[in-house]
Design a protein around this motif. Structure first.
Motif, PDB file in Angstrom:
ATOM      1  N   MET A  27       0.744  -1.197  -0.011  1.00 50.36           N
ATOM      2  CA  MET A  27      -0.127  -0.044  -0.009  1.00 50.36           C
ATOM      3  C   MET A  27       0.890   1.240   0.022  1.00 50.36           C
ATOM      4  SD  MET A  27      -2.619   1.335   2.909  1.00 50.36           S
ATOM      5  CE  MET A  27      -3.429  -0.179   3.076  1.00 50.36           C
ATOM      6  N   SER A  29       1.674   4.994   0.886  1.00 49.99           N
ATOM      7  CA  SER A  29       1.397   5.994   1.734  1.00 49.99           C
ATOM      8  C   SER A  29       2.480   6.759   1.975  1.00 49.99           C
ATOM      9  CB  SER A  29       0.918   5.290   2.923  1.00 49.99           C
ATOM     10  OG  SER A  29       1.940   4.678   3.625  1.00 49.99           O
ATOM     11  N   LEU A  62      -6.470   7.955   0.359  1.00 52.10           N
ATOM     12  CA  LEU A  62      -7.765   7.060  -0.020  1.00 52.10           C
ATOM     13  C   LEU A  62      -8.350   7.267  -1.289  1.00 52.10           C
ATOM     14  CD1 LEU A  62      -9.473   7.619   3.430  1.00 52.10           C
ATOM     15  CD2 LEU A  62      -8.744   5.467   2.637  1.00 52.10           C
ATOM     16  N   LEU A  71      -7.999  -0.210  -3.138  1.00 48.75           N
ATOM     17  CA  LEU A  71      -8.705  -0.532  -1.936  1.00 48.75           C
ATOM     18  C   LEU A  71      -9.953  -1.566  -2.356  1.00 48.75           C
ATOM     19  CD1 LEU A  71      -8.737   0.752   1.019  1.00 48.75           C
ATOM     20  CD2 LEU A  71     -10.615   2.219   0.143  1.00 48.75           C
ATOM     21  N   VAL A  94      -7.176   0.039   5.838  1.00 45.42           N
ATOM     22  CA  VAL A  94      -5.909   0.694   5.942  1.00 45.42           C
ATOM     23  C   VAL A  94      -5.121   0.999   7.353  1.00 45.42           C
ATOM     24  CG1 VAL A  94      -5.244   3.290   5.768  1.00 45.42           C
ATOM     25  CG2 VAL A  94      -6.950   2.424   4.226  1.00 45.42           C
ATOM     26  N   LYS A  98      -1.848  -1.041   7.708  1.00 51.00           N
ATOM     27  CA  LYS A  98      -0.649  -0.266   7.855  1.00 51.00           C
ATOM     28  C   LYS A  98       0.112  -0.773   9.097  1.00 51.00           C
ATOM     29  CE  LYS A  98       2.292   2.586   6.324  1.00 51.00           C
ATOM     30  NZ  LYS A  98       3.256   2.482   5.014  1.00 51.00           N
TER      31      LYS A  98
END
Length: 355
Positions: A27, A29, A62, A71, A94, A98
């Motif tokens: 993911m 980020s 997001l 997602l 999320v 994470k």
């Protein structure tokens, strides 16, 4: 026609599982891949408010995850659209992706560099679309001339979602502790006003209305309740029809405890206790007080107390003084020209409701 599983179904499930694991691990980020080690003394839960800037960063993340198809719902492998994302999705897909369980912490403890005391407390429903949630927050921030460093206490991001501890007595809950330190409370109403059906939200409203010196703002995606665009509609109707007796909670034990509190009954009545009289942890219902039967009797015996609480909120909503941000209703001191005496849709609805 009933379908039978084929070897391809098993292979598809295996590949889907590996894809989900890969997407969770990769993911993208703006935060560190490995969470920093937690200090020996963790920040108090009431000091884990999230800044407006950090909220905006999460919103951007997001939106990008949804646009790139990263997602996805684990149960069926379906992509989640940005308009569908809610706090439940954020938590499962999320926060818990994470933050590994063996390094459990709150989201704020991941993205902040130090404690962040709350300026505003946000009361909301986890079922509200996060897009609507952020639109309401931005309306509020603009109306109060908010800054990126202003802090909002939001349970999803303040509480460690791997180890949710709401305390024994309500006074020990993170919600009440955070409310006691904030300047104001923001009640978020989505298009269905779903937060008004949640008993925790009603408790927060109850606490803020009984605490002097603190303001309660009611926000919608169209702006504050009472403003030009929010003088009628589902949100206003829900406020006028609010009924604390029918509110629900994810945990039955929480609903019983909060209903006791509103009814001015000792909050531990009907809950399991230790031999020395303390609440059992985790909290459980006492089987000698059957579910539903106890609540029905409590409401029946204290109906006037519940109705007085409901009426206080209804009156507060009807007065258009529910928010200092709201545009007050104009009461002219002179007789207006006949051409200026049209009725608004809100006025017509009020007339119909009271006729």
């Amino acid at each position: 026609r009933q379908s039978h599983p084929t070897p391809h179904d098993g292979l598809r499930s295996l590949l889907l599982g590996k894809l989900l694991a890969y997407r969770g691990a990769c993911m993208p980020s703006p935060w560190p891949k490995a969470p920093r080690s937690l200090p020996a003394d963790r920040w108090p839960v009431q000091h884990r408010a999230i800044t407006l800037g950090q909220l905006r960063s999460l919103q951007t993340l997001l939106e990008r995850l949804c646009k790139s198809g990263l997602l996805i719902e684990e149960r069926d492998g379906e992509r989640i659209r940005w308009s569908e994302v809610n706090m439940g999705h954020i938590n499962r897909l999320v926060i818990q992706k994470k933050i590994p369980k063996d390094q459990a912490r709150s989201w704020v403890e991941l993205v902040a560099i130090g404690p962040q005391p709350p300026k505003y407390f946000v009361s909301h429903s986890w079922g509200e679309a996060f897009r609507e949630f952020m639109v309401s927050i931005e309306h509020f921030a603009r109306d109060v001339f908010g800054r990126a460093r202003d802090t909002f206490w939001i349970c999803t991001f303040a509480i460690d979602q791997w180890d949710v501890n709401l305390g024994g007595h309500l006074r020990d809950s993170p919600f009440v502790q955070a409310l006691s330190e904030c300047e104001s409370c923001v009640l978020q109403l989505d298009t269905h006003a779903s937060s008004l059906s949640r008993v925790w939200c009603l408790l927060e409203v109850f606490m803020i209305l009984h605490e002097k010196g603190k303001k309660l703002f009611v926000m919608t995606p169209n702006g504050p309740v009472g403003a030009q665009k929010v003088r009628s509609g589902p949100a206003i109707d829900a406020l006028r029809l609010i009924d604390s007796r029918t509110c629900q909670a994810s945990e039955d034990v929480d609903r019983r405890q909060i209903l006791n509190f509103i009814a001015n009954v000792p909050e531990d009545v009907g809950m399991k206790k230790t031999p020395c009289g303390k609440l059992c942890m985790p909290k459980e219902l006492d089987p000698s007080f059957p579910k539903e039967h106890y609540e029905a009797e409590l409401i029946r015996n204290n109906d006037e107390t519940f109705e007085a609480f409901n009426e206080k909120i209804r009156r507060w909503a009807t007065d258009s003084g529910s928010s200092s941000l709201a545009m007050p209703l104009c009461r002219r001191s002179h007789v207006a020209d006949i051409r200026e005496r049209g009725l608004t849709l809100s006025a017509l609805r009020n007339l119909a409701a009271h006729s």
